[in-house]
Design a protein around this motif. Structure first.
Motif, PDB file in Angstrom:
ATOM      1  N   ILE A 131       0.827  -1.203   0.000  1.00 15.45           N
ATOM      2  CA  ILE A 131       0.000   0.000   0.000  1.00 15.45           C
ATOM      3  C   ILE A 131       0.862   1.254   0.000  1.00 15.45           C
ATOM      4  N   LYS A 132       0.525   2.169  -0.878  1.00 14.78           N
ATOM      5  CA  LYS A 132       1.243   3.438  -1.003  1.00 14.78           C
ATOM      6  C   LYS A 132       0.645   4.496  -0.100  1.00 14.78           C
ATOM      7  N   ASP A 133      -0.686   4.656  -0.144  1.00 14.94           N
ATOM      8  CA  ASP A 133      -1.351   5.634   0.709  1.00 14.94           C
ATOM      9  C   ASP A 133      -2.803   5.229   0.921  1.00 14.94           C
ATOM     10  N   VAL A 134      -3.423   5.829   1.936  1.00 16.05           N
ATOM     11  CA  VAL A 134      -4.786   5.487   2.326  1.00 16.05           C
ATOM     12  C   VAL A 134      -5.592   6.765   2.513  1.00 16.05           C
ATOM     13  N   ASP A 135      -6.776   6.823   1.931  1.00 13.07           N
ATOM     14  CA  ASP A 135      -7.689   7.935   2.140  1.00 13.07           C
ATOM     15  C   ASP A 135      -8.836   7.446   3.017  1.00 13.07           C
ATOM     16  N   THR A 136      -9.040   8.088   4.154  1.00 13.20           N
ATOM     17  CA  THR A 136     -10.060   7.643   5.114  1.00 13.20           C
ATOM     18  C   THR A 136     -11.217   8.635   5.230  1.00 13.20           C
ATOM     19  N   THR A 137     -11.412   9.464   4.200  1.00 12.22           N
ATOM     20  CA  THR A 137     -12.516  10.418   4.241  1.00 12.22           C
ATOM     21  C   THR A 137     -13.861   9.744   3.978  1.00 12.22           C
ATOM     22  N   GLY A 138     -13.843   8.553   3.370  1.00  7.26           N
ATOM     23  CA  GLY A 138     -15.085   7.875   3.042  1.00  7.26           C
ATOM     24  C   GLY A 138     -15.712   8.375   1.755  1.00  7.26           C
TER      25      GLY A 138
ATOM     26  N   LYS B 280       0.156  -5.035  16.531  1.00  7.56           N
ATOM     27  CA  LYS B 280       1.053  -3.920  16.831  1.00  7.56           C
ATOM     28  C   LYS B 280       0.649  -2.639  16.103  1.00  7.56           C
ATOM     29  N   LEU B 281      -0.119  -2.750  15.010  1.00  6.09           N
ATOM     30  CA  LEU B 281      -0.580  -1.551  14.319  1.00  6.09           C
ATOM     31  C   LEU B 281      -1.457  -0.696  15.217  1.00  6.09           C
ATOM     32  N   PHE B 282      -2.190  -1.363  16.127  1.00  6.67           N
ATOM     33  CA  PHE B 282      -3.166  -0.674  16.953  1.00  6.67           C
ATOM     34  C   PHE B 282      -2.664  -0.346  18.350  1.00  6.67           C
ATOM     35  N   ASP B 283      -1.615  -1.010  18.792  1.00  3.09           N
ATOM     36  CA  ASP B 283      -1.200  -0.896  20.194  1.00  3.09           C
ATOM     37  C   ASP B 283      -0.948   0.543  20.625  1.00  3.09           C
ATOM     38  N   ASP B 284      -0.236   1.311  19.808  1.00  7.00           N
ATOM     39  CA  ASP B 284       0.069   2.690  20.177  1.00  7.00           C
ATOM     40  C   ASP B 284      -1.072   3.636  19.813  1.00  7.00           C
ATOM     41  N   PHE B 285      -1.649   3.425  18.655  1.00 16.01           N
ATOM     42  CA  PHE B 285      -2.640   4.338  18.120  1.00 16.01           C
ATOM     43  C   PHE B 285      -3.928   4.341  18.946  1.00 16.01           C
ATOM     44  N   ALA B 286      -4.394   3.158  19.314  1.00 15.90           N
ATOM     45  CA  ALA B 286      -5.708   3.046  19.950  1.00 15.90           C
ATOM     46  C   ALA B 286      -5.751   3.686  21.336  1.00 15.90           C
TER      47      ALA B 286
ATOM     48  N   ALA C  17      -3.121   4.417   7.522  1.00 10.20           N
ATOM     49  CA  ALA C  17      -2.496   5.659   7.074  1.00 10.20           C
ATOM     50  C   ALA C  17      -1.350   6.052   7.991  1.00 10.20           C
ATOM     51  N   ARG C  18      -1.575   5.952   9.286  1.00  9.98           N
ATOM     52  CA  ARG C  18      -0.529   6.335  10.235  1.00  9.98           C
ATOM     53  C   ARG C  18       0.656   5.369  10.163  1.00  9.98           C
ATOM     54  N   SER C  19       0.370   4.071  10.074  1.00  8.07           N
ATOM     55  CA  SER C  19       1.441   3.071  10.051  1.00  8.07           C
ATOM     56  C   SER C  19       2.328   3.232   8.828  1.00  8.07           C
ATOM     57  N   ILE C  20       1.708   3.487   7.675  1.00  2.63           N
ATOM     58  CA  ILE C  20       2.490   3.684   6.455  1.00  2.63           C
ATOM     59  C   ILE C  20       3.356   4.941   6.575  1.00  2.63           C
ATOM     60  N   ALA C  21       2.785   5.978   7.163  1.00  2.00           N
ATOM     61  CA  ALA C  21       3.565   7.203   7.376  1.00  2.00           C
ATOM     62  C   ALA C  21       4.759   6.960   8.284  1.00  2.00           C
ATOM     63  N   ASN C  22       4.639   5.974   9.164  1.00  2.00           N
ATOM     64  CA  ASN C  22       5.733   5.637  10.082  1.00  2.00           C
ATOM     65  C   ASN C  22       6.670   4.575   9.522  1.00  2.00           C
ATOM     66  N   GLY C  23       6.488   4.213   8.248  1.00  2.00           N
ATOM     67  CA  GLY C  23       7.408   3.287   7.608  1.00  2.00           C
ATOM     68  C   GLY C  23       7.013   1.829   7.647  1.00  2.00           C
ATOM     69  N   CYS C  24       5.825   1.515   8.107  1.00  2.00           N
ATOM     70  CA  CYS C  24       5.379   0.121   8.150  1.00  2.00           C
ATOM     71  C   CYS C  24       4.934  -0.338   6.759  1.00  2.00           C
ATOM     72  N   HIS C  25       5.082  -1.628   6.493  1.00  2.19           N
ATOM     73  CA  HIS C  25       4.615  -2.214   5.245  1.00  2.19           C
ATOM     74  C   HIS C  25       3.229  -2.815   5.463  1.00  2.19           C
ATOM     75  N   ILE C  26       2.315  -2.506   4.558  1.00  2.00           N
ATOM     76  CA  ILE C  26       0.984  -3.083   4.561  1.00  2.00           C
ATOM     77  C   ILE C  26       0.738  -3.625   3.156  1.00  2.00           C
ATOM     78  N   GLY C  27       0.232  -4.839   3.051  1.00  2.00           N
ATOM     79  CA  GLY C  27      -0.013  -5.447   1.749  1.00  2.00           C
ATOM     80  C   GLY C  27      -1.475  -5.440   1.371  1.00  2.00           C
ATOM     81  N   ALA C  28      -1.748  -5.787   0.116  1.00  2.93           N
ATOM     82  CA  ALA C  28      -3.123  -5.813  -0.378  1.00  2.93           C
ATOM     83  C   ALA C  28      -3.349  -7.042  -1.237  1.00  2.93           C
ATOM     84  N   VAL C  29      -4.538  -7.595  -1.128  1.00  6.66           N
ATOM     85  CA  VAL C  29      -5.005  -8.682  -1.978  1.00  6.66           C
ATOM     86  C   VAL C  29      -6.251  -8.180  -2.688  1.00  6.66           C
ATOM     87  N   TYR C  30      -6.281  -8.309  -4.010  1.00  6.19           N
ATOM     88  CA  TYR C  30      -7.422  -7.814  -4.768  1.00  6.19           C
ATOM     89  C   TYR C  30      -8.472  -8.907  -4.930  1.00  6.19           C
ATOM     90  N   TYR C  31      -9.700  -8.523  -4.580  1.00  4.69           N
ATOM     91  CA  TYR C  31     -10.846  -9.413  -4.772  1.00  4.69           C
ATOM     92  C   TYR C  31     -11.493  -9.064  -6.105  1.00  4.69           C
TER      93      TYR C  31
END
Length: 246
Positions: free
Chosen positions: A181-188, A207-213, A226-240
């Motif tokens: 994942i490159k970026d995330v838009d959470t405006t809906g 661990k994605l939620f431990d600090d944020f929540a 969005a926050r995790s990616i900004a902090n350098g974490c890798h998130i993957g995607a599977v297309y349905y």
């Protein structure tokens, strides 16, 4: 993926058939925890949800939630946290003690300030990765297996996306060619320019939620992406690629 594969499978014989989830050659074990969000009012369903929870609306005579729970148990889930709200008693009545499904149900009742807040309420009891599923979506068990396989391969969180032009209050995601994942838009917002659609199914690392929540629990769960990616974490995607509608 389809019956068109059958001739080739028969020609090659069982020894060359694709491995199933149960014998995947990986050291990672099946994920046994899941969180299912099933507390929404379902206002868009009109009179159908005046006296019912939207996740219990029947398809083919079977409540949607039944399909979801059976799909999760098929991939190894044994403890499922149900986020409850509107008509919570009906969900409890259907799931009962969980023995029908072979699960240990945990009922989490609000009020919650948002989906992220509801997930935070489950975190003290969860030690590792977990499936996250919206209670009003129908999907093949294969999609959970693909998420798990990708997670087992990479070791980081995976979300299910669909290339569709509309949504209602779901996150939108842009991905790199390798599927991360490159970026995330959470405006809906529903504009496809904002990315491909998160369809409400994921494997999340705790661990994605431990600090944020701890300090921000309002809004949708995908704020952590969005926050995790900004902090350098890798998130993957599977297309349905099947049919999908909210």
């Amino acid at each position: 993926r389809s019956l068109k594969e059958v001739p080739a499978l028969l020609e090659h014989g069982p020894t060359l058939w694709p491995s199933s989830l149960g014998d995947n050659p990986t050291s990672r074990s099946a994920i046994t925890d899941a969180i299912v969000v099933c507390g929404g009012i379902g206002s868009r369903m009109g009179s159908l949800t005046l006296n019912n929870q939207k996740c219990l609306l029947p398809l083919g005579g079977i409540p949607m939630l039944d399909y979801i729970v059976r799909a999760l148990t098929a991939v190894g889930c044994r403890r499922i946290f149900f986020i409850l709200g509107h008509y919570s008693s009906l969900v409890k009545s259907m799931i009962g003690d969980g023995k029908t499904y072979g699960i240990e149900p945990v009922f989490q009742e609000g009020p919650f300030s948002g989906t992220l807040h509801s997930i935070a309420s489950c975190l003290p009891s969860i030690k590792g990765p977990f499936y996250y599923v919206h209670g009003n979506v129908i999907f093949p068990t294969r999609l959970l297996e693909e998420l798990w396989s990708k997670y087992a391969e990479t070791g980081y969180s995976q979300v299910a996306l669909a290339k569709t032009a509309y949504s209602i209050r779901h996150a939108r995601v842009h991905t790199y060619p390798d599927g991360s994942i490159k970026d995330v838009d959470t405006t809906g917002e529903s504009s496809p320019a904002l990315g491909d659609l998160f369809i409400g199914i994921a494997i999340y690392e705790k661990k994605l939620f431990d600090d944020f929540a701890d300090h921000c629990t309002k809004g949708m769960a995908e704020l952590v992406l969005a926050r995790s990616i900004a902090n350098g974490c890798h998130i993957g995607a599977v297309y349905y690629e099947g049919r999908w509608a909210h």
